[in-house]
Design an enzyme around this catalytic site. Sequence first.
Site, PDB file in Angstrom:
ATOM      1  N   GLU A  17       0.727  -1.295   0.316  1.00  0.00           N
ATOM      2  CA  GLU A  17      -0.171  -0.144   0.055  1.00  0.00           C
ATOM      3  C   GLU A  17       0.567   1.302  -0.200  1.00  0.00           C
ATOM      4  O   GLU A  17       2.032   1.352   0.026  1.00  0.00           O
ATOM      5  CB  GLU A  17      -0.508   0.262   1.025  1.00  0.00           C
ATOM      6  CG  GLU A  17      -2.146  -0.482   0.863  1.00  0.00           C
ATOM      7  CD  GLU A  17      -3.215   0.965   1.141  1.00  0.00           C
ATOM      8  OE1 GLU A  17      -2.422   1.252  -0.458  1.00  0.00           O
ATOM      9  OE2 GLU A  17      -4.882   0.124   0.583  1.00  0.00           O
ATOM     10  N   ASN A 145      -9.513   5.131   2.736  1.00  0.00           N
ATOM     11  CA  ASN A 145      -8.350   5.120   1.620  1.00  0.00           C
ATOM     12  C   ASN A 145      -7.940   6.716   1.211  1.00  0.00           C
ATOM     13  O   ASN A 145      -7.941   7.681   1.494  1.00  0.00           O
ATOM     14  CB  ASN A 145      -9.231   4.260   0.615  1.00  0.00           C
ATOM     15  CG  ASN A 145      -8.344   2.243   1.068  1.00  0.00           C
ATOM     16  OD1 ASN A 145      -7.181   2.322   1.323  1.00  0.00           O
ATOM     17  ND2 ASN A 145      -9.599   1.417   0.736  1.00  0.00           N
ATOM     18  N   ASP A 195      -9.840   2.252  -4.146  1.00  0.00           N
ATOM     19  CA  ASP A 195      -8.556   1.823  -3.103  1.00  0.00           C
ATOM     20  C   ASP A 195      -7.925   3.722  -3.116  1.00  0.00           C
ATOM     21  O   ASP A 195      -8.577   4.976  -3.331  1.00  0.00           O
ATOM     22  CB  ASP A 195      -7.806   0.866  -3.301  1.00  0.00           C
ATOM     23  CG  ASP A 195      -7.059   0.274  -2.399  1.00  0.00           C
ATOM     24  OD1 ASP A 195      -7.534   0.990  -1.258  1.00  0.00           O
ATOM     25  OD2 ASP A 195      -7.071  -0.473  -1.779  1.00  0.00           O
TER      26      ASP A 195
END
Length: 284
Positions: A17, A145, A195
């Site tokens: 991420e 997110n 996302d």
Amino acid sequence: MRTPYEVAVAARAELGEGPVWDPAAGRLIWIDILSSRVHTYDPSSGRRTVRATGQHVGAARPRAGGGLVLNLRDGVGLLDPGGAFRWLHRDPVPGRRANDAAVAPDGSLWAGTMRYDEAPGGGTLTRLTGDGTAEVVLDDVAVSNGTGWSPDGRLMYYVDSPTRRIDVFDVEGGGERVGGRREFARVEEGAGFPDGLTVDADGCVWVALWDGGAVRRYTPDGRLDRVVALPVPRPTACAFGGPGLTDLYVTTARTGLTAPHPMAGSLLVLPDTGKGVAQPAFAG
């Protein structure tokens, strides 16, 4: 046929991420949330580093004076250039962890949280300044997110993934407040969930689609104008990097997949994809 992507770092991250380009060091920073690791990658030399954080880490961003600010399970902490760690804002909540975070044009950190069970309303979005002052901006979030700002700093984009929306806010008060929340774009059923995101120099919003196997670009008026298909089903976030900010880096995940693609968990790069905007460092 040439693919639009390359493997920058072959890895097996559980939940890769939060990519961000660190211009001072000429490197990309990214994290593996569930393995509690902060990764760096220098594309000019190929040098990589990995650092354990001791608890799940949702984001790592450069600080103006060097080091990193970390969005951690139990709050936000500061990692000094020499490696010393201290808490900036400690706020542990059972069943909750940190998720994505971004630095605003004014140098503040906008840090998201979510419950491990992804329960609606269990997460937050909080603005933190360098002195540790924390203000909850949103307190009814499921999976906080992607967060990003338009090149002129007048708009903020935000994703609460289960809603399938990218929302946009007006930035007010010199960057301290946001208002006028409205839908900017919606990801249709069956195309995955929005996302992490980034905003390019043209004001277009790039977003990774979890369970959608793609990265999309939306124009400033919310029109979908580009889709880049990827070999992995769970791209998680994207950021422009490289000396000219022309390469789009994409983090990926393998968590929850019964038969992960060989590239799942790797850091991918889409060379010469666009033109990014230099991201500010945290003023703390």
